[in-house]
Design an enzyme around this catalytic site. Sequence first.
Site, PDB file in Angstrom:
ATOM      1  N   HIS A  35       9.747  -3.789   4.290  1.00 10.05           N
ATOM      2  CA  HIS A  35      10.342  -2.289   4.293  1.00 10.05           C
ATOM      3  C   HIS A  35      10.433  -1.911   5.923  1.00 10.05           C
ATOM      4  O   HIS A  35       9.879  -2.397   6.602  1.00 10.05           O
ATOM      5  CB  HIS A  35       9.187  -1.390   3.675  1.00 10.05           C
ATOM      6  CG  HIS A  35       8.057  -1.364   4.135  1.00 10.05           C
ATOM      7  ND1 HIS A  35       6.992  -2.228   4.195  1.00 10.05           N
ATOM      8  CD2 HIS A  35       7.192  -0.227   4.484  1.00 10.05           C
ATOM      9  CE1 HIS A  35       5.834  -2.092   4.650  1.00 10.05           C
ATOM     10  NE2 HIS A  35       5.944  -0.604   4.825  1.00 10.05           N
ATOM     11  N   HIS A  45       0.883  -1.023  -0.032  1.00 12.13           N
ATOM     12  CA  HIS A  45      -0.086  -0.035  -0.152  1.00 12.13           C
ATOM     13  C   HIS A  45       0.753   1.189   0.071  1.00 12.13           C
ATOM     14  O   HIS A  45       0.496   2.315   0.461  1.00 12.13           O
ATOM     15  CB  HIS A  45      -0.989   0.021   1.164  1.00 12.13           C
ATOM     16  CG  HIS A  45      -0.432   0.319   2.485  1.00 12.13           C
ATOM     17  ND1 HIS A  45      -0.791  -0.303   3.675  1.00 12.13           N
ATOM     18  CD2 HIS A  45       0.945   0.871   3.063  1.00 12.13           C
ATOM     19  CE1 HIS A  45      -0.095  -0.150   4.835  1.00 12.13           C
ATOM     20  NE2 HIS A  45       0.943   0.453   4.496  1.00 12.13           N
ATOM     21  N   HIS A  87      -2.578   4.889   9.752  1.00 12.59           N
ATOM     22  CA  HIS A  87      -1.228   4.952  10.089  1.00 12.59           C
ATOM     23  C   HIS A  87      -1.300   6.271  10.994  1.00 12.59           C
ATOM     24  O   HIS A  87      -0.936   7.413  10.703  1.00 12.59           O
ATOM     25  CB  HIS A  87      -0.219   5.483   8.878  1.00 12.59           C
ATOM     26  CG  HIS A  87      -0.055   4.328   8.123  1.00 12.59           C
ATOM     27  ND1 HIS A  87      -0.998   3.744   7.282  1.00 12.59           N
ATOM     28  CD2 HIS A  87       1.204   3.509   7.709  1.00 12.59           C
ATOM     29  CE1 HIS A  87      -0.720   2.737   6.472  1.00 12.59           C
ATOM     30  NE2 HIS A  87       0.631   2.667   6.756  1.00 12.59           N
ATOM     31  N   GLU A 146       3.471  -5.427   8.963  1.00 11.56           N
ATOM     32  CA  GLU A 146       2.195  -5.189   8.440  1.00 11.56           C
ATOM     33  C   GLU A 146       1.646  -6.449   7.493  1.00 11.56           C
ATOM     34  O   GLU A 146       0.407  -6.668   7.227  1.00 11.56           O
ATOM     35  CB  GLU A 146       2.212  -4.100   7.013  1.00 11.56           C
ATOM     36  CG  GLU A 146       2.366  -2.580   7.821  1.00 11.56           C
ATOM     37  CD  GLU A 146       2.528  -1.566   6.684  1.00 11.56           C
ATOM     38  OE1 GLU A 146       2.215  -0.482   6.944  1.00 11.56           O
ATOM     39  OE2 GLU A 146       3.005  -1.626   5.469  1.00 11.56           O
TER      40      GLU A 146
END
Length: 292
Positions: free
Chosen positions: A197, A12, A59, A244
């Site tokens: 990431h 995303h 977030h 995530e």
Amino acid sequence: MARITASVYTSHVPAIGAAMDLGKTHEPYWQPVFQGYEFSRQWMKNSRPDVIFLVYNDHATAFSLEMIPTFAIGTAAEYQPADEGWGPRPVPKVVGHPALASHIAQSVIQQDFDLTIVNRMDVDHGLTVPLSLMCGELDPKTGAWPCPVIPFAVNVVQYPVPSGRRCFALGQAIRKAVETFDDDLNVHIWGTGGMSHQLQGARAGLINREWDNAWLDQMIADPAGCAAVPHIDYVREAGSEGIELVMWLIARGAMSDVVDSQVQGPAPKVRHRFYHVPASNTAVGHLILENA
Ligand code: DHB
Ligand code: FE
């Protein structure tokens, strides 16, 4: 009755939304990313979902660090794209499905998962970027996403975050809930975020192609084994934001081959698989699975 026919998995990255909003998708850096979703956009048109149950993470946009639900289901009639500091993305509002969302909340809470019920919230890139990747560019005023969306937010930002095992079990509860809704609805479940990431600290920029692809292999073929992977493995191998990925296990647990947390039915069909580095600071992973 309603049925889950397919699951979709995708990263995303916010810069992907910016590339679309600023008309940069044909630039050499972005072209290979969007090429990986060409099949998916056509597949979306053919598959014609009535509702998307979209598992994503906020977030610190709708939920600040003052209040952090582990699992939150959106029961509202609509959701506006959030202002994440550069203004809201120029994309259509997200229309909800209050009747199905309320039914899922009722059923899943009765199956002993404590969900937070959200009647008003804005949705950030965690939700709008997967929609943009799968549906393409839409005019923010005259365009519309192809169907209603039920946002399902998971805390993967502030520890403690839920385990892969709990996410996998929750997916099974969501499938039971969908299958006890009376209307004939074609429901997709999406798991989003990931892949490897890390955005801060000494290992910022970490990407682990080998681990990402092995994890994808296992998530498809041995989801119960994948659900047993502990948090520390995600963080060590896929970086702090690699966590995530536990959200993908909610969607995988909702597929029809999974019964009592084991694979007992025919395997889902892998309709599409894509992996690409780089996209901003993130490895992009994408899968489409259809129930057999
Ligand atoms: C990036 C990735 C994310 O998942 C996110 O939430 C923010 C930024 C990035 O790659 O830059
Ligand atoms: Fe993120």
